[in-house]
Design an enzyme around this catalytic site. Structure first.
Site, PDB file in Angstrom:
ATOM      1  CD  GLU A 121      -2.722   1.301   2.475  1.00  0.00           C
ATOM      2  OE1 GLU A 121      -3.730   0.562   2.386  1.00  0.00           O
ATOM      3  OE2 GLU A 121      -2.465   2.017   3.462  1.00  0.00           O
ATOM      4  CG  HIS A 150      -7.657   3.144  -0.535  1.00  0.00           C
ATOM      5  ND1 HIS A 150      -7.480   3.154   0.824  1.00  0.00           N
ATOM      6  CD2 HIS A 150      -6.900   2.114  -1.004  1.00  0.00           C
ATOM      7  CE1 HIS A 150      -6.643   2.188   1.173  1.00  0.00           C
ATOM      8  NE2 HIS A 150      -6.265   1.547   0.071  1.00  0.00           N
ATOM      9  N   PRO A 173       1.535  11.468  -1.860  1.00  0.00           N
ATOM     10  CG  PRO A 173       3.734  11.108  -2.495  1.00  0.00           C
ATOM     11  CD  PRO A 173       2.321  10.785  -2.888  1.00  0.00           C
TER      12      PRO A 173
END
Length: 595
Positions: free
Chosen positions: A22, A81, A26
């Site tokens: 995972e 996600h 940033p």
């Protein structure tokens, strides 16, 4: 491909445990660039998949972009996600439509953290199960859906049993498998799996582990997530909590033991929360004998890392033109719409067509502006200044050029001094390789492919050259029958000493029980495609660094608009000396200058 299919296939075909990674988006462009470099390196470890986290709307776009780029450029099956409490159904559908169009087929369906002051009932999609149902309703079985499991119960649940019932709801709504929150007690996970099975949850349950990087980070995350820390872990860390290196070494030891215990208990795979770091995870996997030096340095083909030819639609790709050797991601970008890739001999490069000329966007050109200015963005006052900048790159004093994304390759060290001399004389090299004759495929510098083979390559040079020097080259090359050249300028004027179109192999390998592999070619039609990109880089990556009033622009534009791009192949790979002809050109040029 759906990750659930990858998992089931791996379990049915191999007893070797799998693992996945995972990453999180940033906050800065430079951070994103560094993440791509790290993902590229870690792709050689061959994770079964990766996933990219998502914070509220500020990073959902970036999550999508990183997933898309990970699949396109690094051939990593990616899971995106998606959180639902911060978005409307229309926004979720728009994101999923874009994911579907981009080939992202795997979703980790999450509720997400509730906005401060909001209850769970203020939105139509207010739980992860609602999102799972929405995806299945709108897209059927197109997406693979993963959900989160909490071995110690979710921090907001009333109790552990209630949380298990919520988890079962998510599976019954259409989720394919579970990835758990991290833990530090293997017995806690094993009990969780047993309880899930007793409740009728039969899908794969993948344990999530978060390696310990620092003591402060470890205690903070454990506290926030309300994770149970065994007393023996606390006792081991307390005396060394101020020694970061000792903490990391303990973390490696602890997680190696945890992984072994999990595997011994029948677990098939582990998901690592990497925190965008690679060393600790790599060392744990090495300790487990899941990776070795072959993974870390493997080059099944001279232009590919191991992972690039193991997954995805490029799995059978075996041939590429040499011109993009120093800009491989650009080549991937421009050929990403191809349905099939050359897997024997290089065929008709005009079909399928190369993608439109556009700078690939792992990160924006702007994000690399500082590095480009440092490498070659100083003011130039003459053509000789340009020559000297190219020579600095070949000498290792600059780590990039517009046409070269990294420092001069180690295999060119053997011809480094000749390259420096070429460039100082105005033959501006952007690609090169020395001749190689029957070097073992295991050679650290030149080797590639399976063990027990031998590799070969013809000497190759590619450089910008002035029209006057090109005339000298044409005369000199008449004395060197093994040399073939093809020159073209910005406007498309083309000159060569052989009949075009044509293609020839410049790298090949001979391996036991296999036909000869010819993975790198010089192809005249692809060269004409590449020349547009090569000349365009003068503007997009160099001229654009200067203010409009800079005298450097006029000099660089002159080179761009007047010089030719030429490639040269020496067919004599046994004892040829391509640089003898180059030296003859330089001497002829110097004799004209001295008159």
């Amino acid at each position: 491909m759906k990750i659930i299919d990858l998992i089931e296939k791996r379990i049915s075909e191999s007893k070797v445990p799998f693992y996945s990674f995972e990453y999180f988006p940033p906050k800065t462009e430079k951070g994103v660039e560094n993440l791509y470099d790290r993902m590229d390196r870690m792709s050689t470890l061959e994770p079964l998949w990766i996933d990219i986290t998502c914070l509220p709307s500020s990073t959902s776009k970036l999550t999508f972009e990183i997933c898309q780029n990970a699949q396109n450029y690094f051939q990593l099956e990616s899971m995106m996600h998606v959180t639902c409490v911060h978005a409307s159904e229309e926004e979720i559908k728009d994101l999923l439509d874009r994911a579907k169009a981009a080939g992202i087929q795997n979703i980790l369906a999450l509720r997400g953290d509730l906005p401060r002051g909001e209850s769970n009932n203020d939105r139509p999609l207010n739980r992860a199960v609602d999102l799972v149902r929405f995806i299945r309703k709108e897209y059927g079985d197109h997406f693979g859906i993963t959900v989160a499991g909490y071995p110690e119960g979710h921090s907001e649940s009333n109790n552990y049993e209630e949380d298990l019932k919520f988890l079962k709801e998510k599976i019954e709504a259409g989720a394919d498998f579970i990835v758990t929150q991290y833990f530090y007690d293997v017995n806690v996970f094993l009990k969780f799996v047993k309880d899930c099975r007793a409740l009728g949850i039969t899908c794969p349950i993948i344990p999530g582990l978060m390696p310990i990087q620092t003591y402060a980070g470890f205690t903070k995350m454990a506290s926030l997530s309300k994770i149970l820390v065994p007393q023996e872990v606390t006792d081991a860390l307390s005396p060394i909590k101020n020694d970061d290196q000792a903490v990391k070494e303990y973390g490696i030891k602890l997680f190696t033991e945890m992984c072994r215990n999990l595997f011994d208990s029948g677990v098939s795979g582990i998901h690592f929360y990497t925190m965008n770091l690679e060393k600790l995870v790599t060392e744990v996997l090495t300790n487990l004998d899941l990776i070795n030096d072959d993974n870390l340095m493997a080059r099944p083909l001279p232009w590919a890392r191991h992972s690039e030819v193991k997954q995805g639609k490029r799995a059978k790709e075996e041939v590429r033109p040499i011109f993009w050797r120093n800009r491989p991601k650009s080549y991937i970008y421009r050929t990403n719409t191809w349905d099939e890739f050359p897997n024997g001999r290089w065929g008709d490069s005009g079909s399928p067509a190369f993608g439109e000329l556009s700078d690939y966007h792992l990160t924006s050109v702007r994000s690399q502006e500082f590095e480009r200015k440092e490498a070659y963005g100083k003011e130039v006052k003459s053509e000789q200044d340009v020559y000297n900048l190219f020579a600095r790159y070949c000498a290792g004093e600059a780590d990039r050029l517009p046409w070269c994304e990294s420092a001069l390759s180690s295999e060119s060290e053997i011809i480094q001094q000749q390259l420096i001399r070429m460039n100082k004389a105005g033959l501006l090299t952007i690609n090169s390789q020395p001749r190689i004759n029957a070097i073992p495929s295991t050679d650290e510098k030149y080797g590639w492919g399976p063990k027990g083979g031998y590799v070969y390559q013809k000497a190759y040079l590619e450089f910008f050259i002035s029209p006057a020097d090109l005339q000298i080259l044409e005369e000199v090359f008449k004395k060197y029958p093994s040399l073939a050249y093809h020159a073209v300028n910005k406007e498309g004027k083309s000159l060569s000493n052989f009949k075009i179109p044509a293609a020839c192999a410049v790298t090949w390998g001979v391996f036991p029980n296999r036909e000869i592999i010819q993975p790198t070619v010089v192809d005249s039609e692809s060269f004409l495609v590449w020349k547009d990109e090569a000349f365009g880089l003068w503007t997009t990556h160099w001229i654009s660094l200067y203010k409009t009033t800079s005298p450097s622009i006029k000099i660089l534009e002159f080179v761009r608009d007047n010089y030719f791009l030429v490639n040269v192949v020496d067919d004599n790979f046994v004892d040829g000396d391509i640089f003898a002809s180059i030296e003859a050109i330089i001497q002829a040029k110097e004799s004209v200058t001295n008159k």
